[in-house]
Scaffold this motif. Structure first.
Motif, PDB file in Angstrom:
ATOM      1  N   ASP A 190      25.061  53.126  40.873  1.00  0.00           N
ATOM      2  CA  ASP A 190      24.623  54.070  39.861  1.00  0.00           C
ATOM      3  C   ASP A 190      25.417  55.350  40.045  1.00  0.00           C
ATOM      4  N   MET A 191      26.307  55.615  39.098  1.00  0.00           N
ATOM      5  CA  MET A 191      27.169  56.785  39.244  1.00  0.00           C
ATOM      6  C   MET A 191      26.378  58.082  39.165  1.00  0.00           C
ATOM      7  N   PHE A 192      25.153  57.976  38.696  1.00  0.00           N
ATOM      8  CA  PHE A 192      24.352  59.192  38.639  1.00  0.00           C
ATOM      9  C   PHE A 192      23.429  59.304  39.849  1.00  0.00           C
ATOM     10  N   ASP A 193      23.624  58.352  40.780  1.00  0.00           N
ATOM     11  CA  ASP A 193      22.919  58.435  42.047  1.00  0.00           C
ATOM     12  C   ASP A 193      23.698  59.414  42.927  1.00  0.00           C
ATOM     13  N   ASP A 194      23.276  60.674  42.846  1.00  0.00           N
ATOM     14  CA  ASP A 194      24.009  61.723  43.547  1.00  0.00           C
ATOM     15  C   ASP A 194      24.126  61.460  45.033  1.00  0.00           C
ATOM     16  N   LEU A 253      24.128  58.612  46.799  1.00  0.00           N
ATOM     17  CA  LEU A 253      25.078  57.567  47.155  1.00  0.00           C
ATOM     18  C   LEU A 253      26.509  58.088  47.070  1.00  0.00           C
ATOM     19  N   VAL A 254      26.856  58.632  45.910  1.00  0.00           N
ATOM     20  CA  VAL A 254      28.241  59.051  45.707  1.00  0.00           C
ATOM     21  C   VAL A 254      28.600  60.226  46.618  1.00  0.00           C
ATOM     22  N   THR A 255      27.698  61.192  46.708  1.00  0.00           N
ATOM     23  CA  THR A 255      27.984  62.364  47.539  1.00  0.00           C
ATOM     24  C   THR A 255      28.100  61.990  49.017  1.00  0.00           C
ATOM     25  N   ASP A 256      27.158  61.155  49.469  1.00  0.00           N
ATOM     26  CA  ASP A 256      27.193  60.753  50.874  1.00  0.00           C
ATOM     27  C   ASP A 256      28.457  59.961  51.204  1.00  0.00           C
ATOM     28  N   LEU A 257      28.805  59.056  50.290  1.00  0.00           N
ATOM     29  CA  LEU A 257      30.011  58.257  50.514  1.00  0.00           C
ATOM     30  C   LEU A 257      31.245  59.150  50.536  1.00  0.00           C
ATOM     31  N   ALA A 258      31.304  60.078  49.567  1.00  0.00           N
ATOM     32  CA  ALA A 258      32.465  60.970  49.486  1.00  0.00           C
ATOM     33  C   ALA A 258      32.580  61.780  50.777  1.00  0.00           C
ATOM     34  N   GLY A 309      35.588  61.847  53.460  1.00  0.00           N
ATOM     35  CA  GLY A 309      36.327  63.111  53.444  1.00  0.00           C
ATOM     36  C   GLY A 309      37.098  63.327  52.155  1.00  0.00           C
ATOM     37  N   VAL A 310      36.526  62.870  51.060  1.00  0.00           N
ATOM     38  CA  VAL A 310      37.195  63.029  49.759  1.00  0.00           C
ATOM     39  C   VAL A 310      36.241  63.690  48.767  1.00  0.00           C
ATOM     40  N   SER A 311      36.796  64.123  47.649  1.00  0.00           N
ATOM     41  CA  SER A 311      35.935  64.696  46.614  1.00  0.00           C
ATOM     42  C   SER A 311      35.194  63.552  45.905  1.00  0.00           C
ATOM     43  N   THR A 312      34.082  63.893  45.293  1.00  0.00           N
ATOM     44  CA  THR A 312      33.345  62.849  44.561  1.00  0.00           C
ATOM     45  C   THR A 312      34.199  62.303  43.417  1.00  0.00           C
ATOM     46  N   GLN A 313      35.044  63.170  42.845  1.00  0.00           N
ATOM     47  CA  GLN A 313      35.922  62.718  41.766  1.00  0.00           C
ATOM     48  C   GLN A 313      36.907  61.671  42.273  1.00  0.00           C
ATOM     49  N   ALA A 314      37.498  61.976  43.453  1.00  0.00           N
ATOM     50  CA  ALA A 314      38.476  61.043  44.018  1.00  0.00           C
ATOM     51  C   ALA A 314      37.808  59.702  44.308  1.00  0.00           C
ATOM     52  N   LEU A 315      36.590  59.772  44.807  1.00  0.00           N
ATOM     53  CA  LEU A 315      35.856  58.540  45.109  1.00  0.00           C
ATOM     54  C   LEU A 315      35.567  57.754  43.825  1.00  0.00           C
ATOM     55  N   ALA A 316      35.146  58.481  42.791  1.00  0.00           N
ATOM     56  CA  ALA A 316      34.829  57.817  41.524  1.00  0.00           C
ATOM     57  C   ALA A 316      36.061  57.118  40.947  1.00  0.00           C
ATOM     58  N   ILE A 317      37.211  57.796  41.035  1.00  0.00           N
ATOM     59  CA  ILE A 317      38.449  57.198  40.514  1.00  0.00           C
ATOM     60  C   ILE A 317      38.800  55.938  41.308  1.00  0.00           C
ATOM     61  N   ARG A 318      38.637  56.038  42.611  1.00  0.00           N
ATOM     62  CA  ARG A 318      38.932  54.895  43.475  1.00  0.00           C
ATOM     63  C   ARG A 318      38.002  53.719  43.160  1.00  0.00           C
ATOM     64  N   MET A 319      36.724  54.044  42.940  1.00  0.00           N
ATOM     65  CA  MET A 319      35.760  52.990  42.625  1.00  0.00           C
ATOM     66  C   MET A 319      36.110  52.331  41.298  1.00  0.00           C
ATOM     67  N   GLN A 320      36.613  53.138  40.402  1.00  0.00           N
ATOM     68  CA  GLN A 320      37.017  52.584  39.121  1.00  0.00           C
ATOM     69  C   GLN A 320      38.237  51.680  39.281  1.00  0.00           C
ATOM     70  N   THR A 321      39.215  52.172  40.068  1.00  0.00           N
ATOM     71  CA  THR A 321      40.425  51.387  40.316  1.00  0.00           C
ATOM     72  C   THR A 321      40.074  50.023  40.918  1.00  0.00           C
ATOM     73  N   LEU A 322      39.090  50.037  41.801  1.00  0.00           N
ATOM     74  CA  LEU A 322      38.725  48.803  42.488  1.00  0.00           C
ATOM     75  C   LEU A 322      37.736  47.956  41.698  1.00  0.00           C
ATOM     76  N   GLY A 323      37.393  48.442  40.514  1.00  0.00           N
ATOM     77  CA  GLY A 323      36.556  47.618  39.630  1.00  0.00           C
ATOM     78  C   GLY A 323      35.069  47.748  39.839  1.00  0.00           C
ATOM     79  N   TYR A 324      34.658  48.790  40.561  1.00  0.00           N
ATOM     80  CA  TYR A 324      33.223  48.974  40.740  1.00  0.00           C
ATOM     81  C   TYR A 324      32.576  49.626  39.523  1.00  0.00           C
TER      82      TYR A 324
END
Lengths: 113, 175
Positions: free
Chosen positions: B142-146, B148-153, B157-172
């Motif tokens: 859930d991309m709006f699960d703050d 999950l995304v914030t903790d993972l980022a 050691g990356v921005s949440t944006q960078a993580l989101a882009i990576r997740m998109q690249t990998l098909g998540y």
């Protein structure tokens, strides 16, 4: 192949030569310093960049010195400074400060800054 | 032209196994140093993120510490990408890292090295199999699960944006 690759290959060759001089097998040296033989092989071929503490262990096991295993220093060609005129003074200073230390080393410490 | 994804991914696998990196955060600085680059930090109020300099005697990665730590990590990884993938220029200065939103044919040639360096940086900071493991327990993301995304980022050691882009690249994330 860049300079770093050449460096590690030469270190590897020096280790191999010294190891043979000592009559040690790759396996034997690897065991003595807690590595697996394939790692030792990779180090000697320069395919694996050696870690500092591993290097120390090898130096000690082979009863040699770090200097003896380091490649001979080749005198680097004088470098042209990149053209920084299109950048802001801040950026210029950033780059110049960053690349200075190595040049200072080359001048053998005659200068003080 | 397409960027060399396969090559970059296998290079990263090699780095992770050589330096026995099993989990995030990936120690980019240590890898860069082990590869023979010196890291130089300086704070400057400028949009310059960092640079890569090399000559026959040295290789230096400059990082602007005026920017947020996550951006500094990305900068270092991006410059390391140039160092390991591209060997033309003596000095390469990066300002900001743009994400390509549209195919702009005219800029593709010049962009290619940048895109490769960006892909390298994202893949190194967020290795595919690390993320797979971290998301294995999630039924869906859930991309709006703050949290999950914030903790993972934070973990990577990356921005949440960078993580989101990576997740998109990998098909998540479905486009």
């Amino acid at each position: 192949m860049n300079n770093t690759d050449v460096f590690y290959r030469q270190v590897g060759e020096n280790i191999r030569a010294k190891r043979k001089e000592r009559g040690l097998s790759q396996e034997g040296l690897a065991k003595a310093i807690g590595l697996k033989r394939p790692s030792m092989s990779n180090i000697e071929k320069g395919r694996q960049n050696i870690l500092l503490h591993t290097f120390r262990d090898i130096v000690e096991t082979l009863g040699t010195t770090t200097d003896a295993l380091f490649p001979e220093r080749t005198i680097p060609e004088p470098q042209k400074m990149p053209d920084l005129t299109s950048y802001s003074p801040q950026v210029r200073e950033f780059v110049e400060a960053a690349i200075k230390p190595a040049e200072k080393e080359e001048s053998h410490g005659d200068q003080k800054t | 032209m397409a960027i060399r994804r396969r090559k970059i991914e296998s290079l990263i696998e090699e780095l992770l196994s050589t330096y026995q990196i099993e989990q995030a955060p990936v120690p980019v600085e240590q890898i860069a140093k082990a590869k023979g680059a010196r890291i130089f930090y300086q704070s400057l109020e400028d949009n310059v993120s960092g640079f890569l300099y090399r000559d026959s005697a040295q290789a230096v990665i400059g990082v602007n510490t005026h920017h947020a730590p996550v951006r500094q990590n990305f900068t270092m990884a991006h410059e390391l990408g140039h160092f390991l993938l591209h060997d033309q220029e003596q000095l390469h200065i990066d300002h900001e890292f743009r994400v390509r939103l549209r195919d702009d044919v005219s800029s593709q040639g010049t962009d290619e090295a940048e895109r490769e360096a960006n892909f390298f940086a994202a893949s190194l900071l967020i290795p595919k199999r690390f993320l797979e493991k971290d998301l294995a327990s999630e039924q869906f993301v859930d991309m709006f699960d703050d949290y999950l995304v914030t903790d993972l980022a934070r973990k990577y050691g990356v921005s949440t944006q960078a993580l989101a882009i990576r997740m998109q690249t990998l098909g998540y994330i479905q486009e």
